[in-house]
Write a protein that holds these residues in place. Structure first.
Motif, PDB file in Angstrom:
ATOM      1  N   HIS B 130       0.835  -1.199   0.000  1.00 28.07           N
ATOM      2  CA  HIS B 130       0.000   0.000   0.000  1.00 28.07           C
ATOM      3  C   HIS B 130       0.875   1.256   0.000  1.00 28.07           C
ATOM      4  O   HIS B 130       2.002   1.236   0.497  1.00 28.07           O
ATOM      5  CB  HIS B 130      -0.887  -0.025   1.235  1.00 28.07           C
ATOM      6  CG  HIS B 130      -1.975   0.987   1.198  1.00 28.07           C
ATOM      7  ND1 HIS B 130      -1.795   2.262   1.639  1.00 28.07           N
ATOM      8  CD2 HIS B 130      -3.245   0.922   0.757  1.00 28.07           C
ATOM      9  CE1 HIS B 130      -2.918   2.941   1.479  1.00 28.07           C
ATOM     10  NE2 HIS B 130      -3.820   2.149   0.942  1.00 28.07           N
ATOM     11  N   THR B 345      -6.258 -10.419   8.509  1.00 25.44           N
ATOM     12  CA  THR B 345      -6.308  -9.463   7.398  1.00 25.44           C
ATOM     13  C   THR B 345      -7.234  -9.967   6.301  1.00 25.44           C
ATOM     14  O   THR B 345      -8.070  -9.231   5.774  1.00 25.44           O
ATOM     15  CB  THR B 345      -4.890  -9.250   6.838  1.00 25.44           C
ATOM     16  OG1 THR B 345      -4.065  -8.778   7.887  1.00 25.44           O
ATOM     17  CG2 THR B 345      -4.893  -8.271   5.697  1.00 25.44           C
ATOM     18  N   SER B 349     -10.704  -8.252   5.001  1.00 26.80           N
ATOM     19  CA  SER B 349     -10.960  -7.837   3.619  1.00 26.80           C
ATOM     20  C   SER B 349     -12.226  -8.492   3.095  1.00 26.80           C
ATOM     21  O   SER B 349     -13.009  -7.863   2.377  1.00 26.80           O
ATOM     22  CB  SER B 349      -9.762  -8.167   2.733  1.00 26.80           C
ATOM     23  OG  SER B 349      -9.651  -9.564   2.571  1.00 26.80           O
ATOM     24  N   ALA B 352     -15.239  -6.798   4.630  1.00 25.44           N
ATOM     25  CA  ALA B 352     -15.390  -5.474   4.030  1.00 25.44           C
ATOM     26  C   ALA B 352     -16.081  -5.566   2.680  1.00 25.44           C
ATOM     27  O   ALA B 352     -17.032  -4.828   2.400  1.00 25.44           O
ATOM     28  CB  ALA B 352     -14.020  -4.814   3.880  1.00 25.44           C
ATOM     29  N   PRO B 396     -10.374   5.012   5.127  1.00 23.60           N
ATOM     30  CA  PRO B 396     -10.875   3.953   6.016  1.00 23.60           C
ATOM     31  C   PRO B 396     -10.341   4.018   7.451  1.00 23.60           C
ATOM     32  O   PRO B 396     -11.112   3.735   8.363  1.00 23.60           O
ATOM     33  CB  PRO B 396     -10.474   2.646   5.321  1.00 23.60           C
ATOM     34  CG  PRO B 396      -9.758   3.025   4.085  1.00 23.60           C
ATOM     35  CD  PRO B 396      -9.879   4.481   3.859  1.00 23.60           C
ATOM     36  N   LEU B 418     -13.458  -0.512   6.602  1.00 18.91           N
ATOM     37  CA  LEU B 418     -13.104  -0.769   5.204  1.00 18.91           C
ATOM     38  C   LEU B 418     -14.346  -0.993   4.370  1.00 18.91           C
ATOM     39  O   LEU B 418     -14.424  -0.577   3.218  1.00 18.91           O
ATOM     40  CB  LEU B 418     -12.259  -2.033   5.134  1.00 18.91           C
ATOM     41  CG  LEU B 418     -10.793  -1.846   4.918  1.00 18.91           C
ATOM     42  CD1 LEU B 418     -10.114  -3.178   5.017  1.00 18.91           C
ATOM     43  CD2 LEU B 418     -10.565  -1.245   3.557  1.00 18.91           C
ATOM     44  N   TYR B 421     -16.033   2.333   3.603  1.00 24.26           N
ATOM     45  CA  TYR B 421     -15.290   3.059   2.568  1.00 24.26           C
ATOM     46  C   TYR B 421     -15.497   2.406   1.194  1.00 24.26           C
ATOM     47  O   TYR B 421     -15.780   3.083   0.196  1.00 24.26           O
ATOM     48  CB  TYR B 421     -13.812   3.075   2.944  1.00 24.26           C
ATOM     49  CG  TYR B 421     -12.896   3.553   1.857  1.00 24.26           C
ATOM     50  CD1 TYR B 421     -12.754   4.901   1.600  1.00 24.26           C
ATOM     51  CD2 TYR B 421     -12.174   2.649   1.091  1.00 24.26           C
ATOM     52  CE1 TYR B 421     -11.924   5.339   0.598  1.00 24.26           C
ATOM     53  CE2 TYR B 421     -11.337   3.081   0.084  1.00 24.26           C
ATOM     54  CZ  TYR B 421     -11.215   4.433  -0.165  1.00 24.26           C
ATOM     55  OH  TYR B 421     -10.398   4.856  -1.155  1.00 24.26           O
ATOM     56  N   THR B 422     -15.366   1.063   1.172  1.00 23.65           N
ATOM     57  CA  THR B 422     -15.530   0.345  -0.094  1.00 23.65           C
ATOM     58  C   THR B 422     -16.945   0.515  -0.639  1.00 23.65           C
ATOM     59  O   THR B 422     -17.147   0.584  -1.851  1.00 23.65           O
ATOM     60  CB  THR B 422     -15.205  -1.138   0.101  1.00 23.65           C
ATOM     61  OG1 THR B 422     -13.931  -1.242   0.733  1.00 23.65           O
ATOM     62  CG2 THR B 422     -15.148  -1.879  -1.214  1.00 23.65           C
ATOM     63  N   ALA B 479      -9.080  -3.974  -1.459  1.00 24.36           N
ATOM     64  CA  ALA B 479      -9.367  -4.002  -0.018  1.00 24.36           C
ATOM     65  C   ALA B 479      -8.264  -4.718   0.756  1.00 24.36           C
ATOM     66  O   ALA B 479      -7.934  -4.305   1.869  1.00 24.36           O
ATOM     67  CB  ALA B 479     -10.715  -4.667   0.239  1.00 24.36           C
ATOM     68  N   ASP B 482      -5.773  -2.200   1.368  1.00 21.13           N
ATOM     69  CA  ASP B 482      -6.255  -1.193   2.315  1.00 21.13           C
ATOM     70  C   ASP B 482      -6.330  -1.751   3.738  1.00 21.13           C
ATOM     71  O   ASP B 482      -6.239  -0.997   4.701  1.00 21.13           O
ATOM     72  CB  ASP B 482      -7.639  -0.687   1.893  1.00 21.13           C
ATOM     73  CG  ASP B 482      -7.546   0.334   0.769  1.00 21.13           C
ATOM     74  OD1 ASP B 482      -6.423   0.803   0.515  1.00 21.13           O
ATOM     75  OD2 ASP B 482      -8.572   0.660   0.158  1.00 21.13           O
ATOM     76  N   THR B 483      -6.545  -3.059   3.861  1.00 25.79           N
ATOM     77  CA  THR B 483      -6.595  -3.653   5.198  1.00 25.79           C
ATOM     78  C   THR B 483      -5.271  -3.438   5.902  1.00 25.79           C
ATOM     79  O   THR B 483      -5.221  -3.171   7.107  1.00 25.79           O
ATOM     80  CB  THR B 483      -6.870  -5.164   5.106  1.00 25.79           C
ATOM     81  OG1 THR B 483      -7.865  -5.387   4.136  1.00 25.79           O
ATOM     82  CG2 THR B 483      -7.349  -5.692   6.424  1.00 25.79           C
ATOM     83  N   VAL B 486      -5.322   0.055   7.244  1.00 26.56           N
ATOM     84  CA  VAL B 486      -6.125   0.195   8.459  1.00 26.56           C
ATOM     85  C   VAL B 486      -5.347  -0.360   9.647  1.00 26.56           C
ATOM     86  O   VAL B 486      -5.359   0.197  10.738  1.00 26.56           O
ATOM     87  CB  VAL B 486      -7.470  -0.534   8.277  1.00 26.56           C
ATOM     88  CG1 VAL B 486      -8.259  -0.510   9.570  1.00 26.56           C
ATOM     89  CG2 VAL B 486      -8.269   0.122   7.183  1.00 26.56           C
TER      90      VAL B 486
END
Lengths: 237, 536
Positions: B130, B345, B349, B352, B396, B418, B421-422, B479, B482-483, B486
């Motif tokens: 990320h 994780t 995801s 999410a 997120p 998440l 946001y997603t 995601a 993004d996890t 977060v």
């Protein structure tokens, strides 16, 4: 009947009685599809009055409107069959007027009423395609799927916009005969737009000719010849 | 002579399920159930009743944001910083992507498939991490320099852009290119004349899409200290000034809206040019001109100096980190931690994406603009679109902080943050898919007496299922990355482990965790790609 600046239909005064089979003929853009749209309620006229099954569709709402609409069935020119659905579901979609939402949803997982679907497809020579995806079928086969949808819907008023355009002559005759029988079963009427004058004369009792949105011909099929009809198609033929 | 062939009696039709799709469907259900269980949904309490008062104060502040001129000017300045990072990071990514595309194009490698695979595999490393992870790593090499923010965006984006650009170029039929090559043109010239003109539209569209995404990434980098709106948001949040938080959130929404609208206008223009007349399209020329001007302004605004990249200190630090990180740690306890947090994780995801997909399906009908809708429906649609915009404008990790008002700490708040946001992103995409879907099958069914729900089920859902699932799978790939983000800010998963190891300067462990993250994202990419193939 106007679309933006274009008038598609004007001064049409037409009554179709029970038991009649009407062929609508005319060149491309003459207003045939608009006429069918007015009859099945997808097109709202800008002026004038339409009665379908003796009722003005604009005067009823909700459940009653749905019941009224369920009494009319249409084979559309572009068919409007989602290609991702299997044939059985596209045929069963004809019953959405009478099915509950839960039954309709369940049928997508476990097809309901397969006996009637199979019988309808058999009449049209498609029995072996029942579980195929609709987009795997040829144009002519899809056209017959659209007709099979009407067979399970069992409407009183049968509307068809070029239902035989992608079919060979023998199949075209079969399809029009089936549509005529379907209308007769419930004592209703058939209104079909047809490109082929011979086909129109073979499968109708009455021929209505449109030109630039006006009715220019309304005669019994027996009083017309193929040659007389051909001039209605102008440069298209 | 004609022969009449005996037609075989067709076998009775039988319903044959597509086994592959059923297997994928079953896998998805099992994975979802396992993920929900892993997030602690079925075990014990997850609600935090003590925080509801604080949440109430936070929520009511939405109606009275801080409008003090001093604070507003701070927000405006922060917005400029965010824009500058987004433009420079995104712009550099496009340059890197263009160069990288030449390296990973199938045409470059020809029949040397193993070389091509190796080049592609190499890109998985920058792509799998990320932007925020890159930011944390780069800050340890370059110190507090604006280059950190720019490179943190440019490196992962450059890798993604390179693969997409290469795919776009590979899709162009090769006739023109081959003809030019046969006539003696060099590879570069042949590509310029034989490939680029056909691919230009797609490349331009994607470039603007990337710049749009870069705005969101620049906000996220602010959260970890690069300055700008994200930094301002974190500052106001930790000092519990909810009115200021909301002012910043609205500023973020506005910025995202500008990026969305601008990007979409360019992409629509590319997809449907007004008339193929001679000369350039004035709208596209202006758009490109604006971007170039913004790049020049950002260079001045951030005072970026190339010398900082090659300074003695940076080189020293890089060689120190690199030598300290090799070989990666293989400590048993660390590996156990990595495995446990990797499972968390993955669970986050999945939760999410499931939450976001379910929400998007519920809202898509409302979010889509429909012609001929009444004023109430129209206003409702605008409201839903506005909410979706705010959902995706706020990064997120900030949603995770908000959710901690009402939920107990753990995996669930991170996963739901998440998801929220997603949902903002997916809701918009699904809404657009609904807008573009053919309305006629639905209308035909309505005309035959079907109820609205029935017509939707048989007329719209069949055509939308495939694209929507493909979008959801694509968002899953995003995601999983993004996890990690977060987690970096404390909400659980492998990101927590990474941030702890980085703060301890435990470089061998960092190398191991980074390796695990890259493998995890790569695995999700592969699975999602396979599942998409089964949908086609």
């Amino acid at each position: 009947m106007r679309f933006g600046g274009t008038t598609a239909l004007a001064g049409v005064d037409l009554t179709v009685a029970r038991g009649e089979r009407v062929a609508v003929v005319g060149a491309s853009g003459a207003g045939k599809s608009t006429l069918l749209g007015v009859l099945d309620g997808t097109v709202t006229p800008s002026a004038g009055k339409v009665l379908v099954h003796g009722t003005d569709p604009g005067s009823v709402r909700g459940r009653e409107l749905r019941r009224l609409r369920g009494r009319t069935g249409t084979v559309r020119q572009h068919l409007e069959l989602p290609g991702q659905l299997r044939v059985v579901h596209n045929v069963n979609a004809g019953r959405l007027g009478s099915w509950s939402v839960s039954r309709a949803a369940w049928s997508l997982l476990r097809p309901q009423g397969t006996a009637e679907v199979a019988a309808a497809l058999h009449r049209l020579g498609l029995a072996d395609r029942m579980y195929e995806r609709t987009d795997r079928l040829s144009g002519g086969q899809r056209q017959r799927v659209a007709v099979a949808r009407l067979l399970v819907q069992r409407p009183e008023l049968v509307l068809a916009d070029e239902p035989a355009s992608a079919l060979d002559p023998a199949l075209a005759d079969t399809v029009l005969a089936v549509l005529g029988e379907l209308a007769a079963e419930r004592g209703g009427a058939l209104v079909a737009c047809l490109h082929d004058p011979a086909l129109a004369l073979r499968h109708s009792d009455r021929v209505v000719g449109l030109d630039s949105g006006r009715v220019v011909l309304d005669a019994a099929a027996g009083s017309l010849t193929v040659a007389e009809l051909e001039r209605f198609y102008g440069v298209a033929r | 002579m004609t022969t009449v062939l005996d037609r075989a009696v067709p076998p009775a039709a039988r319903l044959a399920r597509d086994r592959r799709r059923w297997a994928w469907g079953l896998t998805a259900v099992v994975l979802t159930a396992a993920a929900l269980a892993g997030a602690g949904l079925f075990s014990g309490s997850v609600l935090n009743p003590g925080g509801s008062a604080q949440f109430g104060r936070f929520a009511t502040a939405a109606l009275r944001p801080e409008l003090d001129p001093g604070f507003l000017s701070v927000v405006a300045g922060s917005a400029l910083v965010t824009v500058a990072y987004a433009v420079l990071g995104g712009g550099l990514a496009l340059v890197l992507g263009a160069v990288g595309a030449a390296l990973v194009s199938r045409r470059t490698w020809g029949r040397r498939r193993s070389g091509w695979l190796a080049a592609r595999g190499l890109l998985a490393v920058p792509r799998g991490l990320h932007e925020a992870v890159w930011g944390l790593l780069l800050v340890n090499v370059l110190g507090l320099d604006p280059w950190v923010g720019v490179l943190a965006i440019a490196v992962p984006y450059g890798a993604v852009t390179a693969t997409v650009f290469a795919d776009l170029l590979d899709e162009v039929p090769g006739g023109g290119y081959e003809a030019l090559r046969a006539a003696g043109a060099g590879r570069g010239t042949a590509a310029l004349y034989g490939l680029l003109p056909s691919a230009a539209g797609g490349l331009l569209s994607y470039s603007f899409y990337r710049l749009e995404c870069a705005v969101r990434s620049a906000v996220v980098l602010g959260l970890i200290g690069a300055g700008g709106l994200g930094y301002q948001l974190a500052l106001s949040f930790t000092s519990l000034r909810w009115e200021q938080v909301w002012t910043t959130v609205y500023a973020l929404g506005l910025l995202c809206l500008l990026a969305d609208v601008g990007g979409r206008a360019v992409r629509r223009r590319v997809a449907a040019p007004p008339s193929p007349g001679p000369g350039r399209d004035p709208v596209l020329t202006t758009a490109v001109g604006i971007v170039v001007a913004l790049v020049a302004w950002s260079l001045w605004f951030l005072a970026l100096s190339p010398a900082a990249l090659v300074s003695a200190r940076a080189r020293e630090q890089l060689s120190y980190v690199a030598s300290a990180a090799w070989p990666p740690s293989t400590q048993r306890s660390l590996l156990a931690d990595v495995a446990a947090t990797a499972v968390d994780t993955l669970a986050m995801s999945v939760v999410a994406v499931v939450v976001a997909t379910a929400g998007a399906l519920l809202l898509a009908g409302l979010a889509a603009r429909s012609p001929g809708a009444g004023p109430v429906r129209r206003a409702g649609g605008a409201l839903v679109r506005l909410v979706l915009l705010l959902l995706r404008a706020v990064p997120p990790p900030v949603w995770a902080l908000v959710l901690l008002f009402v939920l107990l700490p753990g995996v669930l708040p991170g996963a739901l943050a998440l998801g929220v946001y997603t949902l903002g992103v997916l809701g918009r995409l699904v809404g657009e898919a609904v807008e573009e879907a053919d309305r006629r099958p639905r209308e035909a069914l309505r005309a035959a007496g079907a109820s609205a729900a029935g017509a939707w089920l048989y007329g719209a859902v069949p055509a939308l299922t495939g694209p929507v699932l493909a979008l959801a799978l694509h968002r899953w790939e995003v995601a999983i990355r993004d996890t990690v983000l977060v987690g970096l800010l404390g909400a659980g998963g492998i990101g927590v482990l990474l941030s702890a190891r980085i703060s301890a300067f435990d470089w061998p462990a960092v190398a191991t965790v980074l390796g695990a993250i890259v493998v995890l994202s790569f695995a999700v990419d592969v699975v999602a790609e396979r599942a998409r193939a089964a949908l086609r």
